[in-house]
Design a protein around this motif. Structure first.
Motif, PDB file in Angstrom:
ATOM      1  N   ILE A  78      -9.411  11.657  73.263  1.00 56.10           N
ATOM      2  CA  ILE A  78      -8.835  10.341  73.000  1.00 56.10           C
ATOM      3  C   ILE A  78      -7.729  10.484  71.964  1.00 56.10           C
ATOM      4  CG2 ILE A  78      -9.309   8.000  72.179  1.00 56.10           C
ATOM      5  CD1 ILE A  78     -10.807   8.780  74.757  1.00 56.10           C
ATOM      6  N   VAL A  79      -6.584   9.844  72.231  1.00 56.19           N
ATOM      7  CA  VAL A  79      -5.470   9.816  71.285  1.00 56.19           C
ATOM      8  C   VAL A  79      -5.204   8.349  70.957  1.00 56.19           C
ATOM      9  CG1 VAL A  79      -3.058  10.419  70.877  1.00 56.19           C
ATOM     10  CG2 VAL A  79      -4.480  11.890  72.338  1.00 56.19           C
ATOM     11  N   GLU A  80      -5.448   7.980  69.707  1.00 50.59           N
ATOM     12  CA  GLU A  80      -5.181   6.602  69.295  1.00 50.59           C
ATOM     13  C   GLU A  80      -3.676   6.435  69.112  1.00 50.59           C
ATOM     14  OE1 GLU A  80      -7.830   4.856  66.395  1.00 50.59           O
ATOM     15  OE2 GLU A  80      -9.170   6.574  66.657  1.00 50.59           O
ATOM     16  N   LEU A  81      -3.135   5.333  69.607  1.00 53.14           N
ATOM     17  CA  LEU A  81      -1.693   5.093  69.553  1.00 53.14           C
ATOM     18  C   LEU A  81      -1.336   4.160  68.407  1.00 53.14           C
ATOM     19  CD1 LEU A  81      -1.018   4.646  73.360  1.00 53.14           C
ATOM     20  CD2 LEU A  81      -0.698   6.680  71.958  1.00 53.14           C
ATOM     21  N   HIS A  82      -0.151   4.371  67.869  1.00 47.82           N
ATOM     22  CA  HIS A  82       0.379   3.543  66.792  1.00 47.82           C
ATOM     23  C   HIS A  82       1.710   2.968  67.240  1.00 47.82           C
ATOM     24  CE1 HIS A  82      -2.778   5.169  64.259  1.00 47.82           C
ATOM     25  NE2 HIS A  82      -2.476   6.357  64.757  1.00 47.82           N
ATOM     26  N   ASP A  83       2.326   2.157  66.416  1.00 48.86           N
ATOM     27  CA  ASP A  83       3.599   1.543  66.766  1.00 48.86           C
ATOM     28  C   ASP A  83       4.617   2.607  67.181  1.00 48.86           C
ATOM     29  OD1 ASP A  83       2.272  -0.677  65.902  1.00 48.86           O
ATOM     30  OD2 ASP A  83       3.743  -1.258  64.401  1.00 48.86           O
ATOM     31  N   GLY A  84       5.285   2.354  68.295  1.00 49.95           N
ATOM     32  CA  GLY A  84       6.293   3.286  68.778  1.00 49.95           C
ATOM     33  C   GLY A  84       6.520   3.103  70.262  1.00 49.95           C
ATOM     34  N   TYR A  85       7.335   3.986  70.827  1.00 53.68           N
ATOM     35  CA  TYR A  85       7.614   3.967  72.256  1.00 53.68           C
ATOM     36  C   TYR A  85       7.208   5.310  72.832  1.00 53.68           C
ATOM     37  CZ  TYR A  85       9.903   3.119  76.697  1.00 53.68           C
ATOM     38  OH  TYR A  85      10.147   2.946  78.033  1.00 53.68           O
ATOM     39  N   TYR A  86       6.402   5.284  73.882  1.00 52.14           N
ATOM     40  CA  TYR A  86       5.871   6.484  74.500  1.00 52.14           C
ATOM     41  C   TYR A  86       6.416   6.563  75.922  1.00 52.14           C
ATOM     42  CZ  TYR A  86       2.684   5.980  70.570  1.00 52.14           C
ATOM     43  OH  TYR A  86       2.169   5.838  69.304  1.00 52.14           O
ATOM     44  N   GLU A  87       7.328   7.519  76.171  1.00 49.50           N
ATOM     45  CA  GLU A  87       7.960   7.646  77.484  1.00 49.50           C
ATOM     46  C   GLU A  87       6.973   8.157  78.519  1.00 49.50           C
ATOM     47  OE1 GLU A  87      11.496   9.976  77.227  1.00 49.50           O
ATOM     48  OE2 GLU A  87      12.443   8.605  75.828  1.00 49.50           O
ATOM     49  N   ASP A  88       7.179   7.710  79.763  1.00 47.13           N
ATOM     50  CA  ASP A  88       6.287   8.140  80.842  1.00 47.13           C
ATOM     51  C   ASP A  88       6.860   9.283  81.682  1.00 47.13           C
ATOM     52  OD1 ASP A  88       8.189   6.916  82.462  1.00 47.13           O
ATOM     53  OD2 ASP A  88       6.841   5.385  83.241  1.00 47.13           O
ATOM     54  N   GLY A  89       8.084   9.725  81.377  1.00 48.51           N
ATOM     55  CA  GLY A  89       8.699  10.823  82.119  1.00 48.51           C
ATOM     56  C   GLY A  89       9.359  10.390  83.417  1.00 48.51           C
ATOM     57  N   ARG A  90       9.319   9.072  83.724  1.00 45.49           N
ATOM     58  CA  ARG A  90       9.926   8.541  84.949  1.00 45.49           C
ATOM     59  C   ARG A  90      10.951   7.447  84.640  1.00 45.49           C
ATOM     60  NH1 ARG A  90       4.416   9.008  85.802  1.00 45.49           N
ATOM     61  NH2 ARG A  90       4.094   6.802  85.435  1.00 45.49           N
ATOM     62  N   GLY A  91      11.368   7.350  83.385  1.00 46.97           N
ATOM     63  CA  GLY A  91      12.357   6.342  83.004  1.00 46.97           C
ATOM     64  C   GLY A  91      11.767   5.127  82.320  1.00 46.97           C
ATOM     65  N   GLY A  92      10.467   4.995  82.300  1.00 46.74           N
ATOM     66  CA  GLY A  92       9.810   3.864  81.637  1.00 46.74           C
ATOM     67  C   GLY A  92       8.923   4.356  80.517  1.00 46.74           C
ATOM     68  N   GLY A  93       7.924   3.550  80.183  1.00 47.65           N
ATOM     69  CA  GLY A  93       7.008   3.958  79.131  1.00 47.65           C
ATOM     70  C   GLY A  93       6.214   2.790  78.593  1.00 47.65           C
ATOM     71  N   VAL A  94       5.637   2.998  77.414  1.00 45.32           N
ATOM     72  CA  VAL A  94       4.810   2.005  76.745  1.00 45.32           C
ATOM     73  C   VAL A  94       5.383   1.762  75.359  1.00 45.32           C
ATOM     74  CG1 VAL A  94       2.506   1.482  75.860  1.00 45.32           C
ATOM     75  CG2 VAL A  94       2.750   2.784  77.970  1.00 45.32           C
ATOM     76  N   ARG A 117       6.772  -0.652  80.487  1.00 43.30           N
ATOM     77  CA  ARG A 117       8.144  -0.782  80.987  1.00 43.30           C
ATOM     78  C   ARG A 117       8.365   0.178  82.151  1.00 43.30           C
ATOM     79  NH1 ARG A 117      12.262  -2.976  77.201  1.00 43.30           N
ATOM     80  NH2 ARG A 117      11.066  -4.223  75.726  1.00 43.30           N
ATOM     81  N   SER A 118       8.910  -0.367  83.234  1.00 40.10           N
ATOM     82  CA  SER A 118       9.221   0.470  84.391  1.00 40.10           C
ATOM     83  C   SER A 118      10.550   1.192  84.199  1.00 40.10           C
ATOM     84  CB  SER A 118       9.257  -0.369  85.667  1.00 40.10           C
ATOM     85  OG  SER A 118      10.168  -1.425  85.535  1.00 40.10           O
ATOM     86  N   GLU A 119      11.401   0.664  83.336  1.00 39.76           N
ATOM     87  CA  GLU A 119      12.631   1.296  82.884  1.00 39.76           C
ATOM     88  C   GLU A 119      12.908   0.714  81.501  1.00 39.76           C
ATOM     89  OE1 GLU A 119      15.835  -1.242  85.405  1.00 39.76           O
ATOM     90  OE2 GLU A 119      14.887   0.401  86.465  1.00 39.76           O
ATOM     91  N   PRO A 120      13.845   1.264  80.745  1.00 39.79           N
ATOM     92  CA  PRO A 120      13.979   0.859  79.342  1.00 39.79           C
ATOM     93  C   PRO A 120      14.079  -0.650  79.075  1.00 39.79           C
ATOM     94  CG  PRO A 120      15.259   2.817  79.731  1.00 39.79           C
ATOM     95  CD  PRO A 120      14.728   2.379  81.071  1.00 39.79           C
ATOM     96  N   LEU A 121      14.701  -1.422  79.949  1.00 36.90           N
ATOM     97  CA  LEU A 121      14.861  -2.852  79.682  1.00 36.90           C
ATOM     98  C   LEU A 121      14.096  -3.745  80.652  1.00 36.90           C
ATOM     99  CD1 LEU A 121      18.663  -2.855  78.814  1.00 36.90           C
ATOM    100  CD2 LEU A 121      16.727  -2.814  77.248  1.00 36.90           C
ATOM    101  N   THR A 122      13.180  -3.180  81.417  1.00 37.79           N
ATOM    102  CA  THR A 122      12.420  -3.966  82.385  1.00 37.79           C
ATOM    103  C   THR A 122      10.932  -3.920  82.047  1.00 37.79           C
ATOM    104  OG1 THR A 122      14.036  -3.411  84.088  1.00 37.79           O
ATOM    105  CG2 THR A 122      11.925  -4.299  84.828  1.00 37.79           C
ATOM    106  N   ILE A 123      10.385  -5.069  81.649  1.00 38.72           N
ATOM    107  CA  ILE A 123       8.977  -5.153  81.285  1.00 38.72           C
ATOM    108  C   ILE A 123       8.154  -5.451  82.531  1.00 38.72           C
ATOM    109  CG2 ILE A 123       7.268  -6.405  79.919  1.00 38.72           C
ATOM    110  CD1 ILE A 123       9.592  -7.030  77.954  1.00 38.72           C
ATOM    111  N   ALA A 124       7.202  -4.581  82.840  1.00 32.23           N
ATOM    112  CA  ALA A 124       6.329  -4.766  83.998  1.00 32.23           C
ATOM    113  C   ALA A 124       5.067  -5.528  83.625  1.00 32.23           C
ATOM    114  CB  ALA A 124       5.962  -3.409  84.594  1.00 32.23           C
ATOM    115  N   GLU A 125       4.580  -5.346  82.394  1.00 28.85           N
ATOM    116  CA  GLU A 125       3.376  -6.022  81.921  1.00 28.85           C
ATOM    117  C   GLU A 125       3.395  -6.013  80.404  1.00 28.85           C
ATOM    118  OE1 GLU A 125      -1.495  -5.762  82.404  1.00 28.85           O
ATOM    119  OE2 GLU A 125      -0.239  -4.275  83.383  1.00 28.85           O
ATOM    120  N   ALA A 126       2.860  -7.066  79.789  1.00 31.93           N
ATOM    121  CA  ALA A 126       2.826  -7.149  78.329  1.00 31.93           C
ATOM    122  C   ALA A 126       1.551  -7.841  77.883  1.00 31.93           C
ATOM    123  CB  ALA A 126       4.044  -7.918  77.821  1.00 31.93           C
ATOM    124  N   CYS A 127       1.154  -7.573  76.642  1.00 31.88           N
ATOM    125  CA  CYS A 127      -0.067  -8.172  76.116  1.00 31.88           C
ATOM    126  C   CYS A 127       0.068  -8.390  74.620  1.00 31.88           C
ATOM    127  CB  CYS A 127      -1.251  -7.275  76.402  1.00 31.88           C
ATOM    128  SG  CYS A 127      -2.815  -8.001  75.917  1.00 31.88           S
TER     129      CYS A 127
END
Length: 119
Positions: A56-72, A84-94
């Motif tokens: 388990i890796v606990e995450l902190h504030d930041g941006y974590y790339e997914d290697g396909r142009g998007g990330g968390v 994010r499915s790409e840098p400026l496109t939000i697919a889901e948020a919470c």
């Protein structure tokens, strides 16, 4: 949100939702053929995964790339996240309540100031 790092098998665990996956970055020890699963779950679920032997890796504030142009993106001391499915496109948020935008009822009143700033 946290990462479950494993040898590629799909994670299936009670009270844990996989939101995104990526190949583990090459700079991480033991990254060869490993997969990172970005998961949402409560602290009890995270503790149960750890006790079951998962990495388990606990995450902190930041941006974590997914290697396909998007990330968390994570901010607000981990209270808010976006897939994010790409840098400026939000697919889901919470936000801090654990309720994603997709789970809210259509037309539901949202107090933006309270949701973002807590006032």
């Amino acid at each position: 949100m946290f990462i479950v790092r494993c040898a590629g098998e799909r994670l299936e665990f009670p009270n844990v939702q996989v939101k995104l996956s990526r190949s583990t970055p090459s700079g991480v020890a033991g990254a060869a053929a490993a997969t990172d699963f970005f998961c949402v779950g409560d602290t009890e679920a995270m503790a149960a995964l750890r006790q079951a032997g998962w990495t388990i890796v606990e995450l902190h504030d930041g941006y974590y790339e997914d290697g396909r142009g998007g990330g968390v993106g994570i901010w607000g001391q981990g209270r808010y996240w976006e897939i994010r499915s790409e840098p400026l496109t939000i697919a889901e948020a919470c936000g801090p309540g654990g309720e994603s935008a997709a789970e809210r009822k259509e037309g539901e009143h949202v107090e933006v100031r309270r949701a973002i700033f807590g006032v």
